[in-house]
Design an enzyme around this catalytic site. Structure first.
Site, mmCIF file in Angstrom:
data_model
loop_
_atom_site.group_PDB
_atom_site.id
_atom_site.type_symbol
_atom_site.label_atom_id
_atom_site.label_comp_id
_atom_site.label_asym_id
_atom_site.label_seq_id
_atom_site.Cartn_x
_atom_site.Cartn_y
_atom_site.Cartn_z
ATOM 1 N N SER A 122 -1.731 -11.848 -5.490
ATOM 2 C CA SER A 122 -1.780 -10.489 -6.019
ATOM 3 C C SER A 122 -1.769 -9.471 -4.875
ATOM 4 C CB SER A 122 -3.034 -10.277 -6.865
ATOM 5 O OG SER A 122 -2.918 -10.926 -8.106
ATOM 6 N N ASP A 171 -0.039 -2.939 -13.663
ATOM 7 C CA ASP A 171 -1.299 -3.650 -13.443
ATOM 8 C C ASP A 171 -2.376 -3.008 -14.310
ATOM 9 O OD1 ASP A 171 -3.519 -5.061 -11.884
ATOM 10 O OD2 ASP A 171 -1.766 -5.623 -10.706
ATOM 11 N N HIS A 228 -8.214 -4.279 -10.144
ATOM 12 C CA HIS A 228 -7.051 -5.009 -9.633
ATOM 13 C C HIS A 228 -5.876 -4.086 -9.307
ATOM 14 C CE1 HIS A 228 -3.820 -8.110 -9.591
ATOM 15 N NE2 HIS A 228 -4.805 -8.907 -9.196
#
Length: 436
Positions: A276, A75, A114
């Site tokens: 996610s 990520d 994220h």
């Protein structure tokens, strides 16, 4: 069998031997129950993590908390937040060309947090007093692989993914989480070898299905790659999310994707949504299964997760394009009795490559031709001596001169006779016309 699977089998065999020595009979190996994890359900933060009870995670903690399992998060990078991760992150790398070598510096400008959010859901540590954000597998280790999207990446995205997967495998990943999508069904051919490399080394790959709210109406790669466990999203009631999920025949399991919370790279608690977040919930559950059943290979870990899923009312056939095999039940995945399988229930990438890439196809055999016997041609005639083109030959006399004479002479004779007769007639006429 891979080295990792052999080690797990050795652990399982040792458990069987110990059981026989103590009871005098063989028994199915079972993990030693762990003490209850420090957990205060009344804590306001823990209360927000509704999936801990809804997905059977708290109950699974009575058996395991993921110790001994490593989750690689491919990520934007896992931030250095001691309160959230402690010593959880054991190694890292940047494959984007924009981050730090240890993979811990958030990459990108759009959503650099994220990766930290994903990691906190999968294996956040929580506080020692049982409060604060906690992950699904709070005793699992983490690997941070930082990647960049779009203009944030110096290296092409396809190359980043391929390199990141290989690095994760080589550095001990048991599970790889990929909360990303390309919004396309196809993928770069370099991913064929990378994902096969993960499968051949007994790694469970968990990916997000994508979100309609982000423009993904159907699952895209890597969620379309055979063998990965694709995660769809549901809301707090277990209903397929409209914006925070998508649909597709490759979805294997569903988990919460709305009303989520996570820890940013700066250590702040923040709300978020999307598959996610659903993916690391499942990745954490896979870590619990691997910790509880070290003898199982990746295919059977995935099989336990999908076969113990909670059935969705009204869904008659599975896998369903919205829910896959159903809703995640981590407790059942850890403790239920599930028959073993020989193949990954989510598909065989090697076979797909053989059929569609034709990488392993054998060359077409050469057609067998039976020789045909042909009679030999007659011997050529001996050449004749060449004559002068000015002198007649026998052939020209026979077929040219003689026929010409035969046809011409009578015509000449007839013509002469007619001429003579005409002269006689003219002479007689002139004689009669003379005067007396």
């Amino acid at each position: 069998m891979t080295l990792k699977a052999m080690l797990r089998s050795t652990v399982a065999a040792a458990a069987v031997v110990a059981s026989v020595l103590l009871t005098g009979a063989a028994a199915t190996p079972s993990p030693t129950p762990t003490p209850p994890i420090p957990d205060d359900p009344a804590d306001p933060v823990r209360a927000l993590e509704y999936w801990l009870d809804g997905a059977g995670i708290r109950e699974a903690w009575q058996t395991t908390r993921g110790e001994g399992v490593t989750i690689a998060v491919i990520d934007t990078g896992i931030g250095k937040v001691p309160a959230a991760f402690g010593d959880a992150v054991v190694a890292g790398i940047d494959v984007s060309g924009s981050g730090s070598p240890d993979g811990r510096t958030p990459v990108g400008t759009i959503d650099p947090d994220h990766g930290s959010l994903v990691a906190s859901v999968a294996a956040g540590r929580g506080k020692a007093d049982g409060t604060g954000m906690i992950g699904v597998a709070p005793e699992a280790k983490l690997l941070s692989v930082s990647i960049g999207f779009g203009a944030a990446a110096v290296v092409p995205f396809a190359d980043q993914i391929a390199e990141g997967i290989r690095w994760a495998v080589d550095n001990g990943a048991d599970i790889i989480n990929m909360s990303l999508t390309t919004n396309t069904l196809d993928w770069d051919e370099s991913w064929d070898d990378a994902f096969l490399y993960a499968y051949e080394h007994d790694v469970v790959v968990v990916v997000a299905a994508g979100n309609r709210g982000s423009g993904t109406s159907m699952v895209g790669a890597p969620a379309t790659i055979p063998g990965v466990l694709t995660v769809g999203g549901v809301d707090q009631t277990g209903t397929a999310s409209v914006d925070a999920s998508t649909q597709g025949i490759t979805i294997g399991i569903s988990a919460p994707s709305e009303g989520l919370i996570g820890v940013t790279a700066d250590g702040e608690l923040t709300p978020w949504r999307g598959t996610s977040g659903a993916a690391p919930i499942v990745a954490g559950a896979a870590a619990l299964v691997r910790a509880a059943h070290p003898e199982l290979d990746a295919a059977n870990v995935i099989n336990r997760i999908i076969k113990t899923a909670i059935q969705v009312p009204g869904v008659t056939e599975v896998p369903d394009p919205l829910y896959g095999y159903g809703l995640l039940d981590a407790s059942a995945a850890v403790s239920a009795s599930v028959p073993l399988v020989d193949e990954n229930p989510m598909g065989d990438l090697a076979e797909w490559i053989r059929l569609y890439r034709r990488a392993d196809s054998e060359p077409a055999p050469a057609p067998e031709v039976t020789p045909v016997e042909v009679d030999p041609l007659p011997a050529p005639e001996a050449p004749t001596e060449a004559g002068s083109p000015l002198l007649p030959s026998a052939e020209s006399l026979r077929y040219g001169t003689l026929p010409l004479i035969v046809l011409t002479v009578p015509g000449i004779l007839v013509g002469l006779g007619v001429t003579a007769a005409a002269r006689r007639i003219r002479s007689a006429r002139n004689a009669r016309q003379q005067p007396d």
